[in-house]
Enzyme design. Structure first.
Site, mmCIF file in Angstrom:
data_model
loop_
_atom_site.group_PDB
_atom_site.id
_atom_site.type_symbol
_atom_site.label_atom_id
_atom_site.label_comp_id
_atom_site.label_asym_id
_atom_site.label_seq_id
_atom_site.Cartn_x
_atom_site.Cartn_y
_atom_site.Cartn_z
ATOM 1 N N ASP A 342 0.876 -1.159 0.000
ATOM 2 C CA ASP A 342 0.000 0.000 0.000
ATOM 3 C C ASP A 342 0.922 1.220 0.000
ATOM 4 O O ASP A 342 2.110 1.103 0.308
ATOM 5 C CB ASP A 342 -0.834 -0.071 1.283
ATOM 6 C CG ASP A 342 -1.508 1.244 1.610
ATOM 7 O OD1 ASP A 342 -2.210 1.762 0.746
ATOM 8 O OD2 ASP A 342 -1.315 1.741 2.740
HETATM 9 P P1 ADP Z 1 -3.562 4.341 0.250
HETATM 10 O O1 ADP Z 1 -4.216 3.236 -0.491
HETATM 11 O O2 ADP Z 1 -2.369 4.888 -0.481
HETATM 12 O O3 ADP Z 1 -3.216 3.988 1.655
HETATM 13 P P2 ADP Z 1 -6.120 5.478 0.907
HETATM 14 O O4 ADP Z 1 -6.937 4.507 0.128
HETATM 15 O O5 ADP Z 1 -6.114 5.370 2.371
HETATM 16 O O6 ADP Z 1 -4.622 5.537 0.336
HETATM 17 O O7 ADP Z 1 -6.614 6.918 0.514
HETATM 18 C C1 ADP Z 1 -6.864 7.228 -0.834
HETATM 19 C C2 ADP Z 1 -7.176 8.674 -0.965
HETATM 20 O O8 ADP Z 1 -8.402 8.944 -0.295
HETATM 21 C C3 ADP Z 1 -6.150 9.563 -0.316
HETATM 22 O O9 ADP Z 1 -5.103 9.899 -1.216
HETATM 23 C C4 ADP Z 1 -6.977 10.762 0.072
HETATM 24 O O10 ADP Z 1 -7.124 11.619 -1.011
HETATM 25 C C5 ADP Z 1 -8.327 10.171 0.402
HETATM 26 N N1 ADP Z 1 -8.528 9.919 1.835
HETATM 27 C C6 ADP Z 1 -8.731 8.751 2.449
HETATM 28 N N2 ADP Z 1 -8.936 8.908 3.759
HETATM 29 C C7 ADP Z 1 -8.833 10.216 4.004
HETATM 30 C C8 ADP Z 1 -8.958 11.047 5.169
HETATM 31 N N3 ADP Z 1 -9.192 10.535 6.401
HETATM 32 N N4 ADP Z 1 -8.786 12.364 5.025
HETATM 33 C C9 ADP Z 1 -8.549 12.892 3.829
HETATM 34 N N5 ADP Z 1 -8.428 12.183 2.719
HETATM 35 C C10 ADP Z 1 -8.580 10.878 2.769
HETATM 36 MG MG MG Z 2 -2.830 3.201 3.519
#
Ligand code: ADP
Ligand code: MG
Length: 647
Positions: A342
């Site tokens: 991730d």
């Molecule tokens: P990754 O798969 O890289 O861990 P996430 O799936 O957790 O990323 O998040 C994907 C996108 O969703 C982030 O880049 C952000 O734009 C948005 N996002 C998710 N959770 C949050 C949050 N708590 N606050 C702000 N943005 C969020």
């Molecule tokens: Mg993550």
């Protein structure tokens, strides 16, 4: 049937469940049993001396006394197993000794019981050694804490400390409970819990963990978890549960042993009866050979080596800051050929920060920040923590919103200032139709600067955008390099962030493929595709959005400290640091364990095979058979315990 030599291993997995009752039994056996064995050894030596100095009567008495001292323990266990209608190795041993006595082989009879006793002692010792490595983890946290309140400081048992209490951690003392620093500065040695080798600086607001060692500053800590709920307690419970789970290779060994023992018994009966009856062989000779074969029937080395290997590997992993929830996961780790990471919170996250705050349509930047921080207060996401920290540093008041809801892979929402507030990705705002042309323009500018936009909405309309900067962790690149060196053929990056950011981070850490804009189910689809194309997959992730992928992967690895509880629960392996080099360490350990078990099985089977032939041909004596078995057990156990030193 309990197949191993020691009566102690009713089931080899008893290792983790040795309750106090068990431990008591062990101590009792140790004190009386060990003494009896020492005395029996002395008597056998005296018997040998007497027989070479022509006092056969004295030597017979010495041998008999030795037998009388050493036989009660195996005889008692043999009796218990017979009553449970099973035939265990203790019964075989008693029969062999009785046979030797009937044949007038006093020396043989006494050395067999004695060597058998030594084998049991060794087995117990090795199991205890592996178990102790895990027990050591549990005794890390102190039993009392110094609680500070209006009445002053007083020392109370940790079980009586509540969430929200203030405790005092003096310089050099161990932290008794999990909490956040309320005042004071210090560096804390977290190695006992996380395996990190450098002390970590702690300031007000930082988390501290039970079992870690405070440096030179006094800290006042607000307790966040009761004692039974601390990270350390969670780790030890998980490791304990882990030991109870049997790895497939272990089940195979057990099944094999169950068939093997009766097969050798049948062979022994045939050996005692057939040659004398059919070919007119000497009955005493063939009965003796059959008895030797019975002794060879003990598959001790085979059976004890596997649990000892697994427990040793689990303990080594825990010491290295990797928590593996069971032998089966360890074995699957050894088979992994493909690893998916991730991004946010896993490959990146340490340096996550707010670079821009843009307000649109007449809103103030402070209002945008305040709304975002109000929602993010309740979020576990690394982006959320960065936003709250930034708002605090900018002196923007952070009120807590209510009715918080995470939107995994998208963002989060809550009620704030009497209306609905929302933060998250551009995609989220498109889907909710919260975008305005002015918001769009700001988002584009932020994306062009290579930053991740986090949009903020209030009362049904977008009011601003935050630009987040994020960099790959140093350990990511190194970890991926060593994964490749270990022969991992495919490394992938799966993220909910934009594809542009995904490929930028991919270049920094050197993965084979990167995919962005993924929602939780998309991550699962990628895991399945990777498995079809490249074999068993390990997924490394931290968030709620990763939980389905962690469960879908052959091995799910969660970032333990910075990760969410959901990820930790779903995963098979938890990393206790953010140091990604633990991933290749865990894979190497898995492989080493499987290799160790296989070589142990090969050693044990080869030795047994040789002795079955030697016994049938009359080349082996009873005591040689027992000695060979003890030797094999010792060899495989030492081989297994080497895993304890894995790094
Ligand atoms: P990754 O798969 O890289 O861990 P996430 O799936 O957790 O990323 O998040 C994907 C996108 O969703 C982030 O880049 C952000 O734009 C948005 N996002 C998710 N959770 C949050 C949050 N708590 N606050 C702000 N943005 C969020
Ligand atoms: Mg993550």
């Amino acid at each position: 049937m309990s197949d191993c030599c020691g009566g102690a291993c009713h089931a080899p997995t008893a290792v983790g469940h040795a309750g106090s009752e068990h431990a008591h039994g062990h101590r009792f056996w140790k004190s009386t049993g060990t003494l009896a064995l020492v005395a029996a050894g002395v008597l056998i030596a005296a018997g040998v001396l007497a027989s070479v100095s022509d006092a056969p009567a004295v030597s017979t008495v010495a041998y008999l006394l030795a037998i009388a001292l050493a036989i009660p323990a195996p005889a008692g266990r043999a009796w218990r197993s017979l009553r449970a209608r099973s035939l265990d190795i203790n019964a075989l041993m008693v029969v062999a000794v009785a046979g030797a006595i009937a044949l007038g082989e006093w020396f043989e009879a006494s050395t067999v019981v004695w060597l058998f006793g030594i084998a049991q002692l060794l087995e117990r010792w090795s199991q205890q050694r592996a178990r102790r490595a895990i027990r050591d983890l549990m005794t890390l946290a102190p039993a009392t804490a110094v609680v500070r309140d209006a009445a002053g400081d007083r020392e109370v048992p940790v079980d009586h400390v509540h969430v929200g209490d203030r405790i005092l951690v003096r310089p050099g003392a161990r932290v008794p409970l999990d909490g956040t620093v309320a005042s004071g500065y210090s560096a804390i040695d977290q190695s006992p819990v996380t395996g990190e080798s450098w002390p970590v600086d702690k300031a007000p607001g930082d988390q501290v963990y039970a079992g870690t060692i405070n440096g030179s500053g006094a800290l006042e800590v607000e307790v966040t978890h009761v004692a039974a709920d601390s990270t350390l307690a969670r780790i030890t419970t998980l490791v304990e549960q882990a030991q109870a789970q049997r790895a497939p290779i272990q089940q195979w060994v057990d099944r094999f042993a169950r068939r093997y023992t009766p097969a050798v018994i049948l062979l022994a009966i045939a050996l005692a009866l057939v040659p004398p009856l059919v070919a007119g062989g000497d009955a005493a000779t063939w009965v003796y050979r059959a008895l030797t074969l019975l002794v060879v029937a003990c598959p001790c080395a085979l059976v004890i080596s596997t649990p000892v290997s697994i427990v040793a590997a689990l303990a080594a992993a825990a010491r290295g800051g990797v928590l593996i929830k069971g032998g089966a996961h360890l074995e699957r780790l050894g088979a992994v050929t493909c690893v998916a990471f991730d991004k946010t919170g896993t490959l990146t996250g340490d340096s996550l920060g707010v670079a821009d705050v843009r307000a649109v349509d007449g809103t103030s930047a402070d209002r945008v920040l305040a709304a975002a921080a109000a929602i993010e207060q309740s979020s576990e996401h690394p982006i959320a923590r960065a936003i709250v920290a930034y708002a605090r540093a900018a002196n923007v008041p952070v009120d807590a919103g209510s009715d918080f809801r995470a939107l995994p892979g998208f963002g989060a929402e809550a009620t704030y200032a009497g209306t609905e507030a929302i933060v998250g990705s551009h995609r989220l705002f498109e889907e909710r139709q919260l975008c305005t042309p002015s918001l769009h323009a700001e988002v584009e500018e932020i994306e062009e600067a290579g930053r991740t936009p986090v949009l903020v909405g209030l009362g049904g309309t977008g009011i601003g955008v935050l630009g987040m900067i994020d960099e790959a962790r140093d350990s990511g690149r190194l970890a991926i390099e060593s994964l490749r060196a270990a022969g991992i053929s495919r490394v992938a990056l799966l993220t909910g962030d934009r594809s542009a950011v995904a490929s930028q981070i991919a270049d920094q850490v050197g993965v084979d493929e990167a995919h962005g804009d993924l929602l939780p189910p998309d991550k699962v689809a990628h895991i399945e595709r990777l498995r079809r194309g490249h074999g068993p997959v390990a997924m490394v992730g931290d968030g709620i959005n990763d939980a389905p992928a962690l469960a879908a992967a052959d091995v799910g690895i969660a970032m333990g400290v910075s990760g969410t509880d959901v990820a930790l629960e779903t995963a098979d392996v938890a990393l206790l640091t953010n140091d990604l080099s633990s991933v290749p360490f865990a894979l190497r350990l898995g492989r080493a364990t499987v290799r160790r078990i296989r070589s142990n099985v090969a050693i044990a089977l080869a030795l047994k095979g040789a002795f079955v032939v030697a016994a049938a041909a009359g080349l082996a004596t009873l005591w040689m058979a027992v000695l060979a078995d003890t030797g094999a057990s010792l060899l495989v156990t030492a081989n297994s315990l080497r895993l304890l030193r894995a790094r």
